[in-house]
Every structure is written in structure tokens, then in C-alpha cells.
Design a protein around this motif. Structure first.
Motif, PDB file in Angstrom:
ATOM      1  N   GLU A  25       1.181   0.806   2.050  1.00 15.31           N
ATOM      2  CA  GLU A  25       1.911   0.413   3.402  1.00 15.31           C
ATOM      3  C   GLU A  25       3.138   0.004   2.634  1.00 15.31           C
ATOM      4  O   GLU A  25       5.060   1.079   3.292  1.00 15.31           O
ATOM      5  N   VAL A  26       3.271  -0.501   1.581  1.00 17.40           N
ATOM      6  CA  VAL A  26       4.964  -1.564   1.008  1.00 17.40           C
ATOM      7  C   VAL A  26       5.668   0.158   0.752  1.00 17.40           C
ATOM      8  O   VAL A  26       6.729   0.108   0.659  1.00 17.40           O
ATOM      9  N   HIS A  29       6.903   2.421   3.123  1.00 15.26           N
ATOM     10  CA  HIS A  29       8.047   2.370   3.661  1.00 15.26           C
ATOM     11  C   HIS A  29       9.278   2.010   3.060  1.00 15.26           C
ATOM     12  O   HIS A  29      10.553   1.736   3.691  1.00 15.26           O
ATOM     13  N   GLN A  32      10.925   5.639   2.610  1.00 12.03           N
ATOM     14  CA  GLN A  32      11.789   5.792   3.451  1.00 12.03           C
ATOM     15  C   GLN A  32      12.934   5.707   3.432  1.00 12.03           C
ATOM     16  O   GLN A  32      13.543   5.998   4.519  1.00 12.03           O
ATOM     17  N   ARG A  33      13.127   4.382   3.200  1.00 10.64           N
ATOM     18  CA  ARG A  33      14.533   4.230   3.266  1.00 10.64           C
ATOM     19  C   ARG A  33      15.382   4.525   2.029  1.00 10.64           C
ATOM     20  O   ARG A  33      15.080   4.894   1.168  1.00 10.64           O
TER      21      ARG A  33
END
Length: 80
Positions: A25-26, A29, A32-33
Motif C-alpha cells: 500500500e505504501v 501510494h 501514484q505521487r
């Protein structure tokens, strides 16, 4: 394989299932940035600069006797 990658793989193997899911998950994310995008203040400054350049452009066609079609021929070298 790079030594850092092997070390990371060994560390991941030591994680339990819940921690591995959290790591995924980390990482998702982080992907995505957009790390290459300038910060908002810098983007606003760039936009403000572009708007100033646009404001400086003439809002009317030049009074040189040429039509838009003539300008196209001069710029692009062919008739539309």
C-alpha cells in the motif's frame, strides 16, 4: 541483482502477511505521487509567467496588408 535489492528482499521475507500488505500500500501510494512535478508554488509562478507573456501578445492582427492565409503561407510554406 544489486546488493541493495537483495537486502530489501531479505527484509521483506522477514515481514508477516499484514506488514507486507501495508508495504504494498505504501509503495502504491508513492508510485501514484508524481515526484518530478514541481511544488504548487513553483507551478503557480510558471503559470503567472505564462499569463504575463500571453497578456503581452497583440490582441489584434497586424496591420501589414497580409491576410491570415498569407501569413500561413509565409510561416508554413504552403497554401492551406
Amino acid at each position: 541483482m544489486q546488493p541493495q535489492t537483495a537486502e530489501i528482499e531479505r527484509a521483506i521475507m522477514g515481514l508477516d502477511r499484514r506488514d507486507k500488505l501495508h508495504l504494498i500500500e505504501v509503495l502504491a501510494h508513492a508510485l501514484q505521487r508524481d515526484q518530478t512535478a514541481p511544488p504548487p508554488a513553483a507551478r503557480k509562478a510558471q503559470l503567472d509567467g505564462l499569463l504575463l507573456e500571453l497578456d503581452a501578445l497583440p490582441s489584434e492582427s497586424a496591420d501589414d496588408g497580409f491576410s491570415n492565409r498569407d501569413h500561413d503561407v509565409l510561416l508554413y510554406g504552403r497554401r492551406p
